[in-house]
Design a protein around this motif. Sequence first.
Motif, PDB file in Angstrom:
ATOM      1  N   ILE A   7       1.970   6.640  -1.152  1.00  0.00           N
ATOM      2  CA  ILE A   7       3.396   6.908  -1.402  1.00  0.00           C
ATOM      3  C   ILE A   7       4.212   6.678  -0.137  1.00  0.00           C
ATOM      4  O   ILE A   7       5.302   6.095  -0.186  1.00  0.00           O
ATOM      5  CB  ILE A   7       3.582   8.337  -1.951  1.00  0.00           C
ATOM      6  N   PHE A   8       3.690   7.100   1.011  1.00  0.00           N
ATOM      7  CA  PHE A   8       4.381   6.880   2.279  1.00  0.00           C
ATOM      8  C   PHE A   8       4.556   5.389   2.554  1.00  0.00           C
ATOM      9  O   PHE A   8       5.656   4.939   2.918  1.00  0.00           O
ATOM     10  CB  PHE A   8       3.604   7.553   3.416  1.00  0.00           C
ATOM     11  N   LEU A   9       3.490   4.609   2.373  1.00  0.00           N
ATOM     12  CA  LEU A   9       3.586   3.167   2.603  1.00  0.00           C
ATOM     13  C   LEU A   9       4.523   2.501   1.602  1.00  0.00           C
ATOM     14  O   LEU A   9       5.258   1.571   1.950  1.00  0.00           O
ATOM     15  CB  LEU A   9       2.198   2.529   2.538  1.00  0.00           C
ATOM     16  N   LEU A  10       4.520   2.967   0.368  1.00  0.00           N
ATOM     17  CA  LEU A  10       5.429   2.428  -0.639  1.00  0.00           C
ATOM     18  C   LEU A  10       6.879   2.680  -0.252  1.00  0.00           C
ATOM     19  O   LEU A  10       7.725   1.773  -0.324  1.00  0.00           O
ATOM     20  CB  LEU A  10       5.121   3.046  -2.007  1.00  0.00           C
ATOM     21  N   ILE A  11       7.170   3.881   0.184  1.00  0.00           N
ATOM     22  CA  ILE A  11       8.545   4.220   0.590  1.00  0.00           C
ATOM     23  C   ILE A  11       8.969   3.393   1.807  1.00  0.00           C
ATOM     24  O   ILE A  11      10.086   2.870   1.847  1.00  0.00           O
ATOM     25  CB  ILE A  11       8.658   5.739   0.867  1.00  0.00           C
ATOM     26  N   ILE A  12       8.086   3.255   2.783  1.00  0.00           N
ATOM     27  CA  ILE A  12       8.413   2.461   3.976  1.00  0.00           C
ATOM     28  C   ILE A  12       8.668   1.000   3.612  1.00  0.00           C
ATOM     29  O   ILE A  12       9.608   0.376   4.120  1.00  0.00           O
ATOM     30  CB  ILE A  12       7.282   2.575   5.029  1.00  0.00           C
ATOM     31  N   ASN A  13       7.860   0.437   2.713  1.00  0.00           N
ATOM     32  CA  ASN A  13       8.076  -0.949   2.288  1.00  0.00           C
ATOM     33  C   ASN A  13       9.393  -1.102   1.537  1.00  0.00           C
ATOM     34  O   ASN A  13      10.111  -2.092   1.733  1.00  0.00           O
ATOM     35  CB  ASN A  13       6.908  -1.431   1.415  1.00  0.00           C
ATOM     36  N   ILE A  14       9.736  -0.161   0.689  1.00  0.00           N
ATOM     37  CA  ILE A  14      10.994  -0.242  -0.055  1.00  0.00           C
ATOM     38  C   ILE A  14      12.182  -0.137   0.894  1.00  0.00           C
ATOM     39  O   ILE A  14      13.149  -0.900   0.773  1.00  0.00           O
ATOM     40  CB  ILE A  14      11.032   0.837  -1.153  1.00  0.00           C
ATOM     41  N   ILE A  15      12.117   0.777   1.846  1.00  0.00           N
ATOM     42  CA  ILE A  15      13.198   0.902   2.827  1.00  0.00           C
ATOM     43  C   ILE A  15      13.340  -0.383   3.642  1.00  0.00           C
ATOM     44  O   ILE A  15      14.446  -0.861   3.897  1.00  0.00           O
ATOM     45  CB  ILE A  15      12.957   2.124   3.740  1.00  0.00           C
ATOM     46  N   SER A  16      12.207  -0.972   4.035  1.00  0.00           N
ATOM     47  CA  SER A  16      12.243  -2.215   4.808  1.00  0.00           C
ATOM     48  C   SER A  16      12.841  -3.364   4.004  1.00  0.00           C
ATOM     49  O   SER A  16      13.538  -4.213   4.556  1.00  0.00           O
ATOM     50  CB  SER A  16      10.843  -2.586   5.272  1.00  0.00           C
ATOM     51  N   MET A  17      12.565  -3.393   2.688  1.00  0.00           N
ATOM     52  CA  MET A  17      13.138  -4.451   1.856  1.00  0.00           C
ATOM     53  C   MET A  17      14.660  -4.321   1.770  1.00  0.00           C
ATOM     54  O   MET A  17      15.369  -5.321   1.803  1.00  0.00           O
ATOM     55  CB  MET A  17      12.531  -4.409   0.456  1.00  0.00           C
TER      56      MET A  17
END
Length: 81
Positions: A7-17
């Motif tokens: 979930i942490f990696l998913l959130i970081i990837n979405i924020i980066s996008m």
Amino acid sequence: MRQAILIFLLIINIISMFQLGQYDSGDLIALMSVRIILGVITIMLSIAYILVRGTKSIAILSIITALSALLHLGLIVYINL
């Protein structure tokens, strides 16, 4: 613990996008190595969690996280072309 990491990696990837659209190409190049490392680590961990065969929810979350990382890397390539 695996779900929290995914979930942490998913959130970081979405924020980066979402942040990709805010940078000019010169600013994006400065952060590109960090973004590529994030994407590759996310894909590797997601594939490892799929291969470990945890619960069904972890497998689904791993697939979603891997797809978001692939989308993130695809956006980086698309913006830099």
